[in-house]
Scaffold this motif. Structure first.
Motif, PDB file in Angstrom:
ATOM      1  N   UNK A 170      -5.078  16.664   3.366  1.00  0.00           N
ATOM      2  CA  UNK A 170      -5.341  15.566   3.693  1.00  0.00           C
ATOM      3  C   UNK A 170      -6.206  14.633   2.494  1.00  0.00           C
ATOM      4  N   UNK A 171      -7.074  15.647   2.034  1.00  0.00           N
ATOM      5  CA  UNK A 171      -7.672  14.998   0.728  1.00  0.00           C
ATOM      6  C   UNK A 171      -6.835  14.743  -0.272  1.00  0.00           C
ATOM      7  N   UNK A 172      -5.962  15.544  -0.662  1.00  0.00           N
ATOM      8  CA  UNK A 172      -5.088  15.572  -1.785  1.00  0.00           C
ATOM      9  C   UNK A 172      -3.951  14.260  -1.635  1.00  0.00           C
ATOM     10  N   UNK A 173      -3.777  13.935  -0.431  1.00  0.00           N
ATOM     11  CA  UNK A 173      -2.913  12.773  -0.257  1.00  0.00           C
ATOM     12  C   UNK A 173      -3.807  11.407  -0.592  1.00  0.00           C
ATOM     13  N   UNK A 174      -5.147  11.611  -0.226  1.00  0.00           N
ATOM     14  CA  UNK A 174      -6.093  10.442  -0.342  1.00  0.00           C
ATOM     15  C   UNK A 174      -6.073  10.151  -1.912  1.00  0.00           C
ATOM     16  N   UNK A 175      -6.337  11.282  -2.685  1.00  0.00           N
ATOM     17  CA  UNK A 175      -6.527  11.220  -4.201  1.00  0.00           C
ATOM     18  C   UNK A 175      -5.251  10.502  -4.812  1.00  0.00           C
ATOM     19  N   UNK A 176      -4.132  11.096  -4.260  1.00  0.00           N
ATOM     20  CA  UNK A 176      -2.962  10.520  -4.981  1.00  0.00           C
ATOM     21  C   UNK A 176      -2.741   9.171  -4.729  1.00  0.00           C
ATOM     22  N   UNK A 177      -2.949   8.646  -3.475  1.00  0.00           N
ATOM     23  CA  UNK A 177      -2.930   7.103  -3.070  1.00  0.00           C
ATOM     24  C   UNK A 177      -3.804   6.525  -3.968  1.00  0.00           C
ATOM     25  N   UNK A 178      -4.997   6.734  -4.240  1.00  0.00           N
ATOM     26  CA  UNK A 178      -5.683   6.292  -4.987  1.00  0.00           C
ATOM     27  C   UNK A 178      -5.481   5.929  -6.315  1.00  0.00           C
ATOM     28  N   UNK A 179      -4.733   6.872  -7.056  1.00  0.00           N
ATOM     29  CA  UNK A 179      -4.285   7.019  -8.374  1.00  0.00           C
ATOM     30  C   UNK A 179      -3.070   6.210  -8.359  1.00  0.00           C
ATOM     31  N   UNK A 180      -2.405   6.261  -7.322  1.00  0.00           N
ATOM     32  CA  UNK A 180      -0.931   5.261  -7.302  1.00  0.00           C
ATOM     33  C   UNK A 180      -1.397   3.953  -7.555  1.00  0.00           C
ATOM     34  N   UNK A 181      -2.575   3.728  -6.615  1.00  0.00           N
ATOM     35  CA  UNK A 181      -2.926   2.184  -6.678  1.00  0.00           C
ATOM     36  C   UNK A 181      -3.325   1.647  -7.608  1.00  0.00           C
ATOM     37  N   UNK A 182      -3.538   2.456  -8.723  1.00  0.00           N
ATOM     38  CA  UNK A 182      -4.007   1.845 -10.041  1.00  0.00           C
ATOM     39  C   UNK A 182      -2.725   1.486 -10.906  1.00  0.00           C
ATOM     40  N   UNK A 183      -1.792   1.982 -10.430  1.00  0.00           N
ATOM     41  CA  UNK A 183      -0.397   1.872 -11.317  1.00  0.00           C
ATOM     42  C   UNK A 183       0.246   0.502 -11.370  1.00  0.00           C
ATOM     43  N   UNK A 184       0.925   0.193 -12.389  1.00  0.00           N
ATOM     44  CA  UNK A 184       1.581  -1.346 -12.277  1.00  0.00           C
ATOM     45  C   UNK A 184       2.627  -1.098 -11.312  1.00  0.00           C
ATOM     46  N   UNK A 185       3.412  -0.125 -11.018  1.00  0.00           N
ATOM     47  CA  UNK A 185       4.430  -0.008  -9.918  1.00  0.00           C
ATOM     48  C   UNK A 185       3.889  -0.325  -8.649  1.00  0.00           C
ATOM     49  N   UNK A 186       2.534   0.256  -8.157  1.00  0.00           N
ATOM     50  CA  UNK A 186       1.973  -0.008  -6.849  1.00  0.00           C
ATOM     51  C   UNK A 186       1.698  -1.702  -6.768  1.00  0.00           C
ATOM     52  N   UNK A 187       1.200  -2.408  -7.911  1.00  0.00           N
ATOM     53  CA  UNK A 187       0.950  -3.612  -7.804  1.00  0.00           C
ATOM     54  C   UNK A 187       2.213  -4.466  -7.854  1.00  0.00           C
ATOM     55  N   UNK A 188       3.168  -4.083  -8.211  1.00  0.00           N
ATOM     56  CA  UNK A 188       4.227  -4.835  -8.382  1.00  0.00           C
ATOM     57  C   UNK A 188       5.276  -4.842  -7.325  1.00  0.00           C
TER      58      UNK A 188
END
Length: 391
Positions: free
Chosen positions: A216-234
């Protein structure tokens, strides 16, 4: 488009998810508050509301990673200073309130021993207090179950819920080291490998494996890292094109989560090896949708105001509720039998739930105002001074 929040501004949907997590936890712990034959407990057999903890853990991984990322962008200090400032803020944010309720739990048990016929072993109280204070309750609980009275370890431990706090504290200690000393691609690889290894890990209730839900913690970390990417924002989910559909999807997913936990994950000895991992994944989907802050779990102003309040007090409420529930249970068993005979089972249920929730909320509010908020601000000041000096 994602929500135009400024740095440091809270995500309302994440706060509402915190509120759901604490409500699930409160309801599942009605089992220790209400009589075993209570009709209120019957529907709970169809659902597994222990998923509140899984949801909390994903949120913690997401929020803490975001906090560290933000600090690295705003400060020019070295990684050593950033790590110590993070630890300082976590210590002041979490430990004073947690230790306050450990002390209250000890006092409550002393009163119970003194004024009722219920007796607790002083040695057990000391062991549990030490485990909670040292943030190793997730090690103590399975040891106690394996080496002592299974029922007593679970239903007589006033700080048993500190196991998840212990896991989070251990995460807060280790994760900054991984974040600052591993390259980002290596960190992501480690997290994915950890998720893959845990997918078929058999983790039945009250075993050592159950108390280390790191996926569960690993998923949270990955989601946060993903949220910083251009792909997530686009690329935002298609369902956000219809606000009502986004809200309905978010709320249905939370309801579906309970059924999945009960019938796919399984309960007790019937738990499937992949069950905990599936629950963690569904919690991650909920946090992913909430990360866009597009009212995915909100339906109106009054509802949102209540849920945001509960979300802001969720930590203090988590600390207070089990201590309050067990104290009420023990005193009612001694002095409430006359009321039970006169009022009947339903009156007992209403009284116990009202008293349990009311006193838990009161304790949480006092803790939030007098301990949590004040010392959290103090920790931020000390951490900021450290970063300023190092910068």
């Amino acid at each position: 488009m994602i929500s135009g929040r400024t740095p440091g501004q809270k995500n309302s949907d994440i706060e509402v998810l915190r509120a759901f997590a604490i409500l699930f936890t409160l309801i599942v712990h009605f089992r220790v508050l209400l009589p075993a034959e209570s009709v209120v407990l019957t529907p709970l057999a169809w659902f597994d509301l222990s998923v509140g903890v899984d949801l909390f853990l994903v949120i913690s991984g997401y929020v803490i990673t975001g906090s560290i990322l933000e600090s690295t962008r705003q400060r020019s200090a070295g990684r050593r200073a950033l790590m110590f400032s993070f630890w300082i803020k976590r210590i002041f944010r979490l430990l004073p309130a947690a230790w306050t309720w450990v002390v209250i739990a000890c006092i409550a048990q002393l009163f119970i021993i003194t004024f009722t016929s219920v007796q607790y072993d002083p040695q057990d109280i000391l062991l549990r207090t030490a485990a909670a204070m040292a943030n190793i309750m997730n090690l103590y609980m399975p040891w106690c179950v394996a080496n002592g009275d299974h029922q007593a370890c679970i239903t007589q431990n006033f700080v048993g819920h500190y196991w998840s706090l212990s896991l989070e504290e251990q995460f807060y200690l280790v994760f900054p080291l991984l974040f600052f000393f591993l390259r980002r691609n290596v960190l992501v690889t480690v997290l994915i490998a950890a998720l893959a290894l845990q997918f078929m890990w058999h983790r039945p209730f009250f075993s050592y494996a159950w108390y280390f839900k790191t996926d569960a913690l690993c998923w949270g970390i990955l989601l946060s890292l993903l949220s910083q990417t251009a792909f997530y924002k686009k690329h935002t989910p298609v369902l956000f094109r219809q606000p009502w559909l986004a809200t309905a999807s978010g709320l249905v997913l939370l309801l579906f989560l309970h059924a999945v936990a009960a019938h796919i994950q399984g309960i007790g000895p019937a738990m499937r090896p992949y069950g905990v991992a599936v629950v963690a994944l569904l919690c991650a989907v909920s946090v992913w949708l909430a990360s866009y802050d597009r009212d995915v779990v909100s339906t109106g102003k009054r509802y949102s105001a209540v849920m945001l309040y509960l979300g802001s007090r969720s930590y203090s409420l988590y600390l207070s509720h089990l201590v309050v529930f067990l104290t009420i249970r023990d005193f009612f068993s001694e002095y409430g039998q006359g009321f039970a005979q006169a009022g009947g089972p339903m009156a007992v249920n209403v009284l116990l739930i009202a008293a349990g929730l009311g006193l838990s909320l009161l304790g949480a509010e006092l803790t939030y105002r007098l301990v949590e908020s004040a010392l959290r601000a103090r920790g931020r000041v000390i951490a900021a001074r450290l970063l300023t000096r190092e910068s």
